[in-house]
Enzyme design. Sequence first.
Site, PDB file in Angstrom:
ATOM      1  N   CYS A   5       0.851  -1.194   0.000  1.00 33.46           N
ATOM      2  CA  CYS A   5       0.000   0.000   0.000  1.00 33.46           C
ATOM      3  C   CYS A   5       0.890   1.249   0.000  1.00 33.46           C
ATOM      4  O   CYS A   5       1.681   1.452   0.914  1.00 33.46           O
ATOM      5  CB  CYS A   5      -0.910  -0.004   1.223  1.00 33.46           C
ATOM      6  SG  CYS A   5      -1.856   1.532   1.408  1.00 33.46           S
ATOM      7  N   CYS A   8       0.522   3.360   3.139  1.00 31.58           N
ATOM      8  CA  CYS A   8       1.196   2.751   4.292  1.00 31.58           C
ATOM      9  C   CYS A   8       2.692   3.047   4.224  1.00 31.58           C
ATOM     10  O   CYS A   8       3.315   3.389   5.227  1.00 31.58           O
ATOM     11  CB  CYS A   8       0.959   1.246   4.325  1.00 31.58           C
ATOM     12  SG  CYS A   8      -0.687   0.748   4.874  1.00 31.58           S
ATOM     13  N   ASP A  31      -0.561  16.494  -1.988  1.00 31.37           N
ATOM     14  CA  ASP A  31      -0.930  15.599  -3.078  1.00 31.37           C
ATOM     15  C   ASP A  31       0.025  15.815  -4.250  1.00 31.37           C
ATOM     16  O   ASP A  31       0.367  16.950  -4.575  1.00 31.37           O
ATOM     17  CB  ASP A  31      -2.372  15.890  -3.506  1.00 31.37           C
ATOM     18  CG  ASP A  31      -2.949  14.804  -4.385  1.00 31.37           C
ATOM     19  OD1 ASP A  31      -2.386  14.573  -5.476  1.00 31.37           O
ATOM     20  OD2 ASP A  31      -3.957  14.203  -4.003  1.00 31.37           O
ATOM     21  N   GLY A  94     -14.852   7.550  -6.739  1.00 30.63           N
ATOM     22  CA  GLY A  94     -13.561   7.993  -7.239  1.00 30.63           C
ATOM     23  C   GLY A  94     -12.377   7.630  -6.370  1.00 30.63           C
ATOM     24  O   GLY A  94     -11.290   8.179  -6.550  1.00 30.63           O
ATOM     25  N   THR A  96      -9.192   6.013  -5.525  1.00 27.38           N
ATOM     26  CA  THR A  96      -8.176   5.347  -6.342  1.00 27.38           C
ATOM     27  C   THR A  96      -7.100   4.668  -5.502  1.00 27.38           C
ATOM     28  O   THR A  96      -6.463   3.739  -5.967  1.00 27.38           O
ATOM     29  CB  THR A  96      -7.515   6.332  -7.320  1.00 27.38           C
ATOM     30  OG1 THR A  96      -6.942   7.407  -6.581  1.00 27.38           O
ATOM     31  CG2 THR A  96      -8.532   6.862  -8.327  1.00 27.38           C
ATOM     32  N   HIS A 101      -8.248   8.022   3.619  1.00 32.35           N
ATOM     33  CA  HIS A 101      -7.590   9.320   3.590  1.00 32.35           C
ATOM     34  C   HIS A 101      -8.616  10.408   3.327  1.00 32.35           C
ATOM     35  O   HIS A 101      -9.671  10.163   2.771  1.00 32.35           O
ATOM     36  CB  HIS A 101      -6.462   9.352   2.550  1.00 32.35           C
ATOM     37  CG  HIS A 101      -6.901   9.145   1.141  1.00 32.35           C
ATOM     38  ND1 HIS A 101      -7.271   7.905   0.647  1.00 32.35           N
ATOM     39  CD2 HIS A 101      -7.036  10.013   0.115  1.00 32.35           C
ATOM     40  CE1 HIS A 101      -7.602   8.021  -0.626  1.00 32.35           C
ATOM     41  NE2 HIS A 101      -7.471   9.305  -0.972  1.00 32.35           N
TER      42      HIS A 101
END
Length: 104
Positions: A5, A8, A31, A94, A96, A101
Amino acid sequence: MTDDCIFCRIARGDLGTPFVAESEHNVAFRDLAPQAPTHVLVVSRQHLTSLQDAVPQHVGIVADALVLAAEVARQEGLLESGYRVITNDGPDAGQTVHHLHFHV
């Protein structure tokens, strides 16, 4: 946490991603593909696939994420003008990355 992940791995510090803020249960970082002038992700340190997987024992993690989101907004100077905190839960919403989060 899981080894495959990406969130993670970021939360563990494996990738050297700079944190904007962090707490006991969550980390916040910018982001990589921002959809707004300020776009910070608040990610739980514990792997939860999505909000629908949260159960009463996760209240501390989820509440901490929202408090950290407010701290990020404060740090970014967004309190006066306003900000959104959202999560996408499932493919039709949406989502992804399948790790809980929140977007600030």
